[in-house]
Design an enzyme around this catalytic site. Structure first.
Site, mmCIF file in Angstrom:
data_model
loop_
_atom_site.group_PDB
_atom_site.id
_atom_site.type_symbol
_atom_site.label_atom_id
_atom_site.label_comp_id
_atom_site.label_asym_id
_atom_site.label_seq_id
_atom_site.Cartn_x
_atom_site.Cartn_y
_atom_site.Cartn_z
ATOM 1 N N ASP A 181 85.534 17.435 76.745
ATOM 2 C CA ASP A 181 86.889 17.214 76.420
ATOM 3 C C ASP A 181 86.954 16.026 77.542
ATOM 4 O O ASP A 181 87.191 16.481 79.288
ATOM 5 C CB ASP A 181 87.632 18.069 76.112
ATOM 6 C CG ASP A 181 88.916 17.564 75.696
ATOM 7 O OD1 ASP A 181 89.269 15.918 75.033
ATOM 8 O OD2 ASP A 181 89.413 18.439 75.026
ATOM 9 N N ASP A 228 87.166 10.825 72.412
ATOM 10 C CA ASP A 228 86.939 11.151 74.238
ATOM 11 C C ASP A 228 86.315 12.715 74.218
ATOM 12 O O ASP A 228 86.672 13.878 75.000
ATOM 13 C CB ASP A 228 88.325 11.053 74.728
ATOM 14 C CG ASP A 228 88.953 11.797 73.853
ATOM 15 O OD1 ASP A 228 89.114 12.640 73.048
ATOM 16 O OD2 ASP A 228 89.962 12.671 74.544
ATOM 17 N N GLU A 229 85.716 12.736 72.898
ATOM 18 C CA GLU A 229 85.607 14.405 73.165
ATOM 19 C C GLU A 229 84.327 14.423 72.490
ATOM 20 O O GLU A 229 84.017 13.198 70.962
ATOM 21 C CB GLU A 229 86.670 15.154 71.558
ATOM 22 C CG GLU A 229 87.772 15.893 72.286
ATOM 23 C CD GLU A 229 88.273 16.471 71.374
ATOM 24 O OE1 GLU A 229 88.136 16.976 70.702
ATOM 25 O OE2 GLU A 229 89.842 16.207 71.041
#
Length: 415
Positions: free
Chosen positions: A9, A111-112
């Site tokens: 993350d 973003d993960e």
DNA sequence: CGAGAGGTCATAC
DNA sequence: CTAACGGTATGACCTCTCG
């Protein structure tokens, strides 16, 4: 057979990525070291905080807060506009780096991601060692920090990466659930949103541990299948696999926008709807898909939302067809209440078949050729190059709204 | 009674 | 005249209808 799953993350993703890009382009101030946010347009009434720096957080600024509130808390706050093309590049670079370690990388959002480490442990060492190597490489080579959570399934890995921020590696193995997961507030648990939280609190279920100790049948009674889902999460149970193709199949494409004033005239709504249909149509065609269902969505000035959808007997993809269907739905749906927000969405998508298989009328051929020409021109010269005649000289900017106003049609769809 | 359409709600980032 | 959820996407579930 136990698995080893990582959840990675990016810390303050949009803000970190924007800061890195600025430093690379000669800017001397690092946004991460000053009170700063990535936010919408402060002049629009829809502006909110998308990401914040740690110094900004110290002023009490929260993600999704309105810009007005944020500036009240910190008048010297620096606010930059989002640049999705920059973020998409950073995201792709990180995903590519992580795929050097395992082929099983599931992109969860821009973003993960989840990474299945089980089969590659022999190659790269213990999970903790590998996680620190990944973290260091991302920082050295790409310039930003990440959190990494490690466990035996996805929910625990995800909760682990959230335990302490930023730039941390944490484990949350099943034997640590009681110690590390149960003390957390229920709202910290993945899939417990505002509405579920309120229901749980009402019955005195405050922590994840409380949730785990609640009778499953009671949870199913008050929350249906969602109750069983979060009950299992509270016990750290999750059998879902890391699916590297999860987001390769787009199921719907939509665009919506908050209008700077309340619409009371049909003609005004029509202009916005055309603009939304253009971006939806363009993305649909870029994905080489056609749609069976079109839906329109209205939020009124009283914050009530209404929507209407229609399934056609055939698929469509031209902006004109989408627009005509959208307006038909709009006319049935709208009851003259002032409009704050409009949305258009297509779903039940089908992959575009070879052209010969269609029985196209001459007219449709012409329209599709026109759409293709417009899409091509925009592709080559940018989206401002062409405006529909009816959009020129109005308050509506072509391609208005949402993520689609720079190079990228949606965060997930092109990653 | 079951399938499918349409509508609403909840969730995440 | 407070407050609110911005925009995009997915899935669950409810109701209604049709056969």
């Amino acid at each position: 057979m136990s698995r080893i799953i990582f959840h990675i993350d990016v810390n303050s993703a949009f803000l970190s990525w924007d800061a890195v890009d600025r430093l690379q382009h000669g800017e001397t101030i690092d946004l991460r070291n000053i009170p700063s946010i990535v936010g919408g347009d402060p002049k629009k009434r829809s502006g909110i905080v998308l990401a914040k720096s740690i110094p900004a957080k110290k002023f009490g600024i929260k993600t999704a807060q309105t810009l007005v509130d944020a500036f009240k808390l910190c008048p010297q706050l620096v606010c930059v506009s989002p640049r999705y093309n920059v973020y998409t590049k950073a995201s792709k670079a990180m995903m590519a780096l992580l795929r050097e370690y395992s082929p099983d990388v599931e992109i969860f959002s821009i973003d993960e991601c989840f990474l299945d480490y089980t089969t590659v442990e022999k190659l790269f060492g213990s999970p903790l060692e590998a996680a620190y190597v990944m973290q260091k490489r991302i920082e050295d080579e790409l310039g930003f920090t990440v959190n990494i959570g490690i466990s035996t399934n996805k929910i625990l890995a995800k909760m682990a990466s959230d335990l302490e921020k930023p730039n941390k590696v944490h484990t949350l193995y099943p034997h640590e659930v009681q110690e590390k997961l149960w003390p957390l507030h229920v709202s910290d648990l993945f899939m417990v949103g505002r509405s579920t939280e309120a229901k749980l609190i009402k019955y005195g279920i405050d922590t994840v541990g409380d949730l785990a100790q609640t009778d499953l049948n009671f949870l199913k009674y008050i929350l249906k299948s969602h109750g069983e889902l979060i009950y299992n999460f509270a016990w750290g149970r999750d059998v879902s696999i890391v699916n590297d193709e999860k987001y390769s199949l787009v199921k719907s494409i939509g665009n919506s926008t908050t209008i700077p004033y309340d619409i009371t005239e049909r003609e005004d709504a029509a202009r916005y709807i055309l603009s939304l249909c253009e971006s939806v149509g363009m993305r649909l065609r870029a994905a080489e898909m056609r749609a069976y269902v079109i839906a329109i969505h209205i939020k009124t000035n009283g914050f009530d939302t209404i929507q209407k959808q229609h399934k056609m007997l055939y698929t469509i993809s031209s902006t004109n067809d989408i627009y005509e269907e959208a307006m038909r739905l709009f006319d049935v749906l709208w009851n003259q209440v002032p409009i704050r927000h409009l949305g258009v969405r297509v779903s039940q998508l089908q992959e575009e078949l070879p052209r010969q298989l269609y029985l196209l009328k001459q007219e449709d051929e012409k329209i599709e050729t026109l759409d293709q020409t417009i899409d091509d021109l925009r592709e080559r010269f940018g989206k401002e190059i062409i405006s529909r005649a009816s959009l020129i000289q109005t308050k509506v900017k072509s391609m208005s709204g949402g993520v689609g106003d720079d190079d990228y049609p949606g965060m997930r769809s092109l990653i």
